[in-house]
Design a protein around this motif. Structure first.
Motif, PDB file in Angstrom:
ATOM      1  N   PRO A  99       0.830  -1.212   0.000  1.00 18.17           N
ATOM      2  CA  PRO A  99       0.000   0.000   0.000  1.00 18.17           C
ATOM      3  C   PRO A  99       0.861   1.257   0.000  1.00 18.17           C
ATOM      4  O   PRO A  99       1.993   1.250   0.476  1.00 18.17           O
ATOM      5  CB  PRO A  99      -0.808  -0.107   1.291  1.00 18.17           C
ATOM      6  N   VAL A 100       0.304   2.317  -0.540  1.00 13.86           N
ATOM      7  CA  VAL A 100       0.982   3.605  -0.584  1.00 13.86           C
ATOM      8  C   VAL A 100       0.276   4.528   0.406  1.00 13.86           C
ATOM      9  O   VAL A 100      -0.889   4.867   0.212  1.00 13.86           O
ATOM     10  CB  VAL A 100       0.935   4.208  -2.003  1.00 13.86           C
ATOM     11  N   PRO A 101       0.962   4.907   1.503  1.00 14.94           N
ATOM     12  CA  PRO A 101       0.312   5.790   2.477  1.00 14.94           C
ATOM     13  C   PRO A 101       0.125   7.195   1.891  1.00 14.94           C
ATOM     14  O   PRO A 101       1.024   7.740   1.270  1.00 14.94           O
ATOM     15  CB  PRO A 101       1.281   5.805   3.655  1.00 14.94           C
ATOM     16  N   LEU A 102      -1.063   7.731   2.082  1.00 15.78           N
ATOM     17  CA  LEU A 102      -1.368   9.047   1.537  1.00 15.78           C
ATOM     18  C   LEU A 102      -2.335   9.747   2.484  1.00 15.78           C
ATOM     19  O   LEU A 102      -3.383   9.192   2.831  1.00 15.78           O
ATOM     20  CB  LEU A 102      -2.001   8.880   0.156  1.00 15.78           C
ATOM     21  N   GLY A 103      -1.993  10.941   2.911  1.00 14.94           N
ATOM     22  CA  GLY A 103      -2.844  11.694   3.824  1.00 14.94           C
ATOM     23  C   GLY A 103      -3.966  12.401   3.076  1.00 14.94           C
ATOM     24  O   GLY A 103      -3.702  13.331   2.316  1.00 14.94           O
ATOM     25  N   PRO A 104      -5.209  11.973   3.254  1.00 11.60           N
ATOM     26  CA  PRO A 104      -6.316  12.581   2.509  1.00 11.60           C
ATOM     27  C   PRO A 104      -6.498  14.073   2.777  1.00 11.60           C
ATOM     28  O   PRO A 104      -6.898  14.819   1.895  1.00 11.60           O
ATOM     29  CB  PRO A 104      -7.543  11.779   2.942  1.00 11.60           C
ATOM     30  N   GLU A 105      -6.168  14.526   3.977  1.00  7.23           N
ATOM     31  CA  GLU A 105      -6.314  15.953   4.290  1.00  7.23           C
ATOM     32  C   GLU A 105      -5.422  16.796   3.389  1.00  7.23           C
ATOM     33  O   GLU A 105      -5.837  17.832   2.864  1.00  7.23           O
ATOM     34  CB  GLU A 105      -5.973  16.182   5.767  1.00  7.23           C
ATOM     35  N   SER A 106      -4.199  16.349   3.148  1.00  3.29           N
ATOM     36  CA  SER A 106      -3.293  17.093   2.268  1.00  3.29           C
ATOM     37  C   SER A 106      -3.785  17.082   0.826  1.00  3.29           C
ATOM     38  O   SER A 106      -3.656  18.067   0.111  1.00  3.29           O
ATOM     39  CB  SER A 106      -1.884  16.500   2.330  1.00  3.29           C
ATOM     40  N   VAL A 107      -4.346  15.959   0.408  1.00  2.00           N
ATOM     41  CA  VAL A 107      -4.871  15.865  -0.956  1.00  2.00           C
ATOM     42  C   VAL A 107      -6.003  16.883  -1.143  1.00  2.00           C
ATOM     43  O   VAL A 107      -6.053  17.610  -2.136  1.00  2.00           O
ATOM     44  CB  VAL A 107      -5.375  14.435  -1.258  1.00  2.00           C
ATOM     45  N   VAL A 108      -6.896  16.963  -0.177  1.00  2.00           N
ATOM     46  CA  VAL A 108      -8.034  17.887  -0.261  1.00  2.00           C
ATOM     47  C   VAL A 108      -7.568  19.335  -0.208  1.00  2.00           C
ATOM     48  O   VAL A 108      -7.941  20.162  -1.040  1.00  2.00           O
ATOM     49  CB  VAL A 108      -9.050  17.588   0.864  1.00  2.00           C
ATOM     50  N   ARG A 109      -6.744  19.663   0.767  1.00  2.25           N
ATOM     51  CA  ARG A 109      -6.317  21.063   0.932  1.00  2.25           C
ATOM     52  C   ARG A 109      -5.477  21.565  -0.243  1.00  2.25           C
ATOM     53  O   ARG A 109      -5.537  22.741  -0.583  1.00  2.25           O
ATOM     54  CB  ARG A 109      -5.540  21.231   2.224  1.00  2.25           C
ATOM     55  N   ARG A 110      -4.696  20.681  -0.854  1.00  2.00           N
ATOM     56  CA  ARG A 110      -3.844  21.102  -1.979  1.00  2.00           C
ATOM     57  C   ARG A 110      -4.514  20.888  -3.329  1.00  2.00           C
ATOM     58  O   ARG A 110      -3.915  21.114  -4.361  1.00  2.00           O
ATOM     59  CB  ARG A 110      -2.512  20.366  -1.912  1.00  2.00           C
ATOM     60  N   HIS A 111      -5.757  20.396  -3.305  1.00  2.00           N
ATOM     61  CA  HIS A 111      -6.509  20.162  -4.548  1.00  2.00           C
ATOM     62  C   HIS A 111      -5.749  19.223  -5.488  1.00  2.00           C
ATOM     63  O   HIS A 111      -5.664  19.459  -6.693  1.00  2.00           O
ATOM     64  CB  HIS A 111      -6.807  21.483  -5.274  1.00  2.00           C
ATOM     65  N   LEU A 112      -5.171  18.175  -4.921  1.00  6.59           N
ATOM     66  CA  LEU A 112      -4.400  17.225  -5.716  1.00  6.59           C
ATOM     67  C   LEU A 112      -5.318  16.271  -6.463  1.00  6.59           C
ATOM     68  O   LEU A 112      -6.439  15.994  -6.036  1.00  6.59           O
ATOM     69  CB  LEU A 112      -3.465  16.408  -4.819  1.00  6.59           C
TER      70      LEU A 112
END
Length: 87
Positions: free
Chosen positions: A13-26
């Motif tokens: 699995p690839v760890p990914l912080g959803p909060e950063s994805v949302v805030r940075r519009h990734l």
């Protein structure tokens, strides 16, 4: 935006912080359908145009696959593209 191409077999699995994805519009996009001839054509294009375009200036030094989560959620670097290695 991150594009994951060709990862069609189970892997770690690839760890990914959803909060950063949302805030940075990734955006995270998976690409599955391509054929070997497409990769061959892409590599040929890069080879043929390497003296016309500064491709090496566009891609950062590769980072290990296990660091992809941090790479996607960190501040953008000086190069617009990232490279990831399997090791």
């Amino acid at each position: 935006m991150a594009v994951l191409a060709g990862a069609v077999l189970p892997d770690a699995p690839v760890p990914l912080g959803p909060e950063s994805v949302v805030r940075r519009h990734l955006s995270l996009v998976g690409v599955h359908n391509y054929e070997p001839r497409h990769l061959t054509a892409a590599l040929a294009f890069l080879e043929e145009t390497r003296d016309r375009f500064p491709w090496q200036d566009l891609v950062a030094e590769p980072v290990p696959l296990e660091e992809i989560g941090a790479l996607l959620t960190s501040s953008p670097g000086t190069k617009p593209r990232y490279a990831v290695t399997a090791h």
